[in-house]
Design an enzyme around this catalytic site. Structure first.
Site, PDB file in Angstrom:
ATOM      1  N   CYS A   1      56.582 147.260 123.546  1.00 41.10           N
ATOM      2  CA  CYS A   1      55.183 147.613 123.816  1.00 41.10           C
ATOM      3  C   CYS A   1      54.227 146.891 122.881  1.00 41.10           C
ATOM      4  O   CYS A   1      53.262 146.268 123.318  1.00 41.10           O
ATOM      5  CB  CYS A   1      54.990 149.121 123.694  1.00 41.10           C
ATOM      6  SG  CYS A   1      53.283 149.622 123.969  1.00 41.10           S
TER       7      CYS A   1
ATOM      8  N   CYS B   1      53.001 146.035 126.518  1.00 38.48           N
ATOM      9  CA  CYS B   1      51.743 146.595 126.999  1.00 38.48           C
ATOM     10  C   CYS B   1      50.539 146.290 126.117  1.00 38.48           C
ATOM     11  O   CYS B   1      49.433 146.092 126.633  1.00 38.48           O
ATOM     12  CB  CYS B   1      51.892 148.105 127.203  1.00 38.48           C
ATOM     13  SG  CYS B   1      52.795 148.979 125.933  1.00 38.48           S
TER      14      CYS B   1
ATOM     15  N   LYS C   1      49.654 142.491 126.417  1.00 36.64           N
ATOM     16  CA  LYS C   1      49.297 142.302 127.819  1.00 36.64           C
ATOM     17  C   LYS C   1      47.891 142.814 128.091  1.00 36.64           C
ATOM     18  O   LYS C   1      47.090 142.160 128.757  1.00 36.64           O
ATOM     19  CB  LYS C   1      50.297 143.030 128.705  1.00 36.64           C
ATOM     20  CG  LYS C   1      49.946 143.024 130.180  1.00 36.64           C
ATOM     21  CD  LYS C   1      50.677 144.136 130.904  1.00 36.64           C
ATOM     22  CE  LYS C   1      50.190 145.497 130.444  1.00 36.64           C
ATOM     23  NZ  LYS C   1      50.957 146.610 131.077  1.00 36.64           N
TER      24      LYS C   1
ATOM     25  N   TYR D   1      55.037 145.629 138.656  1.00 36.55           N
ATOM     26  CA  TYR D   1      53.772 145.640 137.932  1.00 36.55           C
ATOM     27  C   TYR D   1      53.652 144.498 136.922  1.00 36.55           C
ATOM     28  O   TYR D   1      52.549 143.987 136.697  1.00 36.55           O
ATOM     29  CB  TYR D   1      53.543 146.994 137.260  1.00 36.55           C
ATOM     30  CG  TYR D   1      54.419 147.282 136.057  1.00 36.55           C
ATOM     31  CD1 TYR D   1      53.996 146.984 134.779  1.00 36.55           C
ATOM     32  CD2 TYR D   1      55.667 147.874 136.205  1.00 36.55           C
ATOM     33  CE1 TYR D   1      54.783 147.257 133.679  1.00 36.55           C
ATOM     34  CE2 TYR D   1      56.465 148.150 135.124  1.00 36.55           C
ATOM     35  CZ  TYR D   1      56.017 147.843 133.856  1.00 36.55           C
ATOM     36  OH  TYR D   1      56.812 148.109 132.767  1.00 36.55           O
TER      37      TYR D   1
ATOM     38  N   GLU E   1      50.524 142.059 137.181  1.00 35.54           N
ATOM     39  CA  GLU E   1      49.585 141.999 136.057  1.00 35.54           C
ATOM     40  C   GLU E   1      49.440 140.582 135.524  1.00 35.54           C
ATOM     41  O   GLU E   1      48.318 140.112 135.255  1.00 35.54           O
ATOM     42  CB  GLU E   1      50.047 142.952 134.950  1.00 35.54           C
ATOM     43  CG  GLU E   1      49.849 144.407 135.317  1.00 35.54           C
ATOM     44  CD  GLU E   1      50.449 145.366 134.316  1.00 35.54           C
ATOM     45  OE1 GLU E   1      50.045 146.532 134.307  1.00 35.54           O
ATOM     46  OE2 GLU E   1      51.354 144.963 133.542  1.00 35.54           O
TER      47      GLU E   1
ATOM     48  N   HIS F   1      26.643 161.953 138.186  1.00 34.77           N
ATOM     49  CA  HIS F   1      25.986 160.924 138.994  1.00 34.77           C
ATOM     50  C   HIS F   1      25.034 160.096 138.128  1.00 34.77           C
ATOM     51  O   HIS F   1      24.359 160.626 137.260  1.00 34.77           O
ATOM     52  CB  HIS F   1      25.205 161.594 140.126  1.00 34.77           C
ATOM     53  CG  HIS F   1      24.504 160.632 141.020  1.00 34.77           C
ATOM     54  ND1 HIS F   1      25.173 159.901 141.984  1.00 34.77           N
ATOM     55  CD2 HIS F   1      23.200 160.272 141.092  1.00 34.77           C
ATOM     56  CE1 HIS F   1      24.304 159.132 142.620  1.00 34.77           C
ATOM     57  NE2 HIS F   1      23.095 159.340 142.095  1.00 34.77           N
TER      58      HIS F   1
ATOM     59  N   GLU G   1      32.652 160.315 140.546  1.00 34.92           N
ATOM     60  CA  GLU G   1      32.129 161.473 141.262  1.00 34.92           C
ATOM     61  C   GLU G   1      32.719 161.582 142.665  1.00 34.92           C
ATOM     62  O   GLU G   1      32.749 162.665 143.257  1.00 34.92           O
ATOM     63  CB  GLU G   1      30.604 161.412 141.336  1.00 34.92           C
ATOM     64  CG  GLU G   1      30.038 160.298 142.200  1.00 34.92           C
ATOM     65  CD  GLU G   1      28.514 160.305 142.196  1.00 34.92           C
ATOM     66  OE1 GLU G   1      27.925 161.278 142.708  1.00 34.92           O
ATOM     67  OE2 GLU G   1      27.922 159.334 141.673  1.00 34.92           O
TER      68      GLU G   1
END
Length: 457
Positions: free
Chosen positions: A43, A48, A51, A179, A183, A437, A442
């Site tokens: 990692c 990760c 990356k 993935y 990615e 908002h 939302e």
């Protein structure tokens, strides 16, 4: 436990191993940890964290393009790969030092060399020393897998090498549909490379919700990323002007780098586990019970080496649960359900819970709520990209059993949705929550009518 040199010996200094060592040390255990490469594991060093830094870098191209619609005049941007890699490396160095400090503060002794299992209570170090331990924890993670049946595979790179390239390749062919492949396709394309994904399956990101998969294919195609499905790489040849990748349809793809992201396997080779009697599965993963204990009562394993759910936060939670169970005398079994996850493509995916296919198979009635829209930012920038949100609701209990997002900050939203799904939130809870908002999020609380109702036959 005083008859052993240490109470716990951890093999592997990645996220799971470091967490287990630190928590065990906090309980007063005598802990030793061996790492043959660098603290931080996949990692932090080549996964990760670097990356995500490269993903951030790749997205500036969109920001520069969008700025014009908001009144900014931006000179033609120039990207420098060596600067990015050098700065990335500085950050990785800082994180590795932080891991070392964390272990030192927990009184964990770190051994900077390879260690292998030499029996139920013994570990052998590369220098020949043997250390006895009341408990051994294997946390060696996974390793990229390269197919052995492809001619010229030695010319290919994996994600390990992609972080350390001397220059940004102009043309990249990426083999794989998971993935990691997706990615890196977004990273290389965003930084200026011409990218082609080659995948033998019917569609990329198998296992994710089909609507998100289709949405990402559309977005990538619009950006100019070429995706070839039902296609295999059959050979790689190095020529005078780069590489030539042969495909199963007989065509040739010229490129500068061929990257294989065809999966990772548990990193258990030559670790002495079989000799010690530890049972492995067909992929080489350590078989463990709910408390991460292997077939040998004194040997445990956490993280990708067990091939359960191969995500860094999962390894951390498994390592923590192990330490609580064995040294805190508080048995904790890791719950592998409802784990939020993200794919840091551009646009990115955030997901938690069941896909539509899984939900339809698991429940008699499923209500599907789905919306797709241009974000507010896209109205002035002129961007054609759309955002997609989807909720899957048990039609009997009204509980939300799946949530899926494609678009900006999808991963951030998925983390918070994970809390809601874990708490058993219903669609009524979503409906009664006031919207914030203007925001994209939302939409999650304003979808009132289901777009479909699925009845299990």
């Amino acid at each position: 436990m005083t008859s052993f040199d240490v109470d716990l010996f951890v093999i592997g200094g990645g996220s799971g191993g470091v967490r287990a060592a630190r928590i065990a040390g906090g309980y007063g255990a005598r802990v030793m940890l061996a790492e043959e490469f660098r603290l931080g594991g996949t990692c932090v060093i080549r996964g990760c964290v670097p990356k995500k830094l490269l993903v951030y870098a790749s997205r500036f191209a969109d920001e520069f393009a969008d700025a014009k619609g908001f009144g900014w005049t931006v000179p033609a941007p120039i990207f420098d790969w060596p600067t990015l890699i050098a700065n990335k490396d500085k950050e990785i160095d800082r994180l590795e030092r932080a891991y070392g400090t964390t272990l030192a503060n927990a009184n964990v002794e770190v051994i900077r060399q390879r260690a292998v299992v030499d029996g139920p209570h013994t570990v052998r170090l590369a220098d020949g020393r043997r250390v006895t331990a009341a408990h051994i924890l294997v946390a060696t993670g996974g390793w990229p897998q390269l197919p052995a049946d492809i001619s010229g595979i030695e010319h290919a790179i994996t994600s390990n090498e992609a972080f350390y390239l001397d220059a940004l390749p102009k043309r990249v062919v990426i083999n794989g549909g998971g993935y990691i492949a997706v990615e890196f396709a977004g990273i290389f394309h965003g930084l200026g490379s011409e990218v082609t994904i080659v995948y033998r399956g019917d569609g990329i990101l198998r296992g994710f919700d089909d609507d998100l998969r289709a949405g990402l294919v559309e977005a990538y195609s619009r950006r100019g990323i070429r995706i070839l499905t039902r296609t295999r790489i059959t050979g790689i040849v190095r020529g005078a002007s780069g590489l030539e990748v042969a495909l199963s349809d007989g065509s040739i793809l010229p490129c500068d780098k061929a990257m294989f992201a065809t999966g990772r396997i548990p990193h258990t080779g030559n670790l002495g586990l079989e000799t010690a009697g530890v049972e492995l599965d067909g992929r080489g993963a350590v078989k463990v019970d709910a408390f991460s204990r292997s077939s040998i009562p004194s040997i445990y394993a956490v993280g990708d080496v067990t091939d359960r759910v191969n995500l860094t936060p999962v390894a951390i939670r498994e390592g923590h649960a192990f330490a609580d169970t064995v040294f805190g005398k508080h048995p904790v079994a890791m719950d592998h359900r409802l784990i939020p996850s993200a794919v840091f493509s551009t646009p990115e995916l955030g997901t938690v819970g069941l896909t539509e296919t899984q939900a339809a198979a698991a429940y008699p009635v499923i209500d599907v709520y789905k919306t797709s829209f241009r974000t507010m930012k896209a109205t002035l920038s002129g961007s054609a990209e759309r955002m997609m949100m989807k909720l899957l609701v048990d039609g009997v209990s009204d509980r939300v059993v799946g949530a899926h997002i494609l678009g900006p900050d999808a991963g951030e939203m998925a983390q918070l949705l994970g809390v809601l799904l874990k708490a058993g939130a219903t669609k009524r809870d979503f409906d009664q929550t006031c919207a914030l908002h203007p925001s994209a999020a939302e939409e999650l609380v304003t979808m009132r009518k289901p777009t479909a109702r699925l009845m299990r036959s």
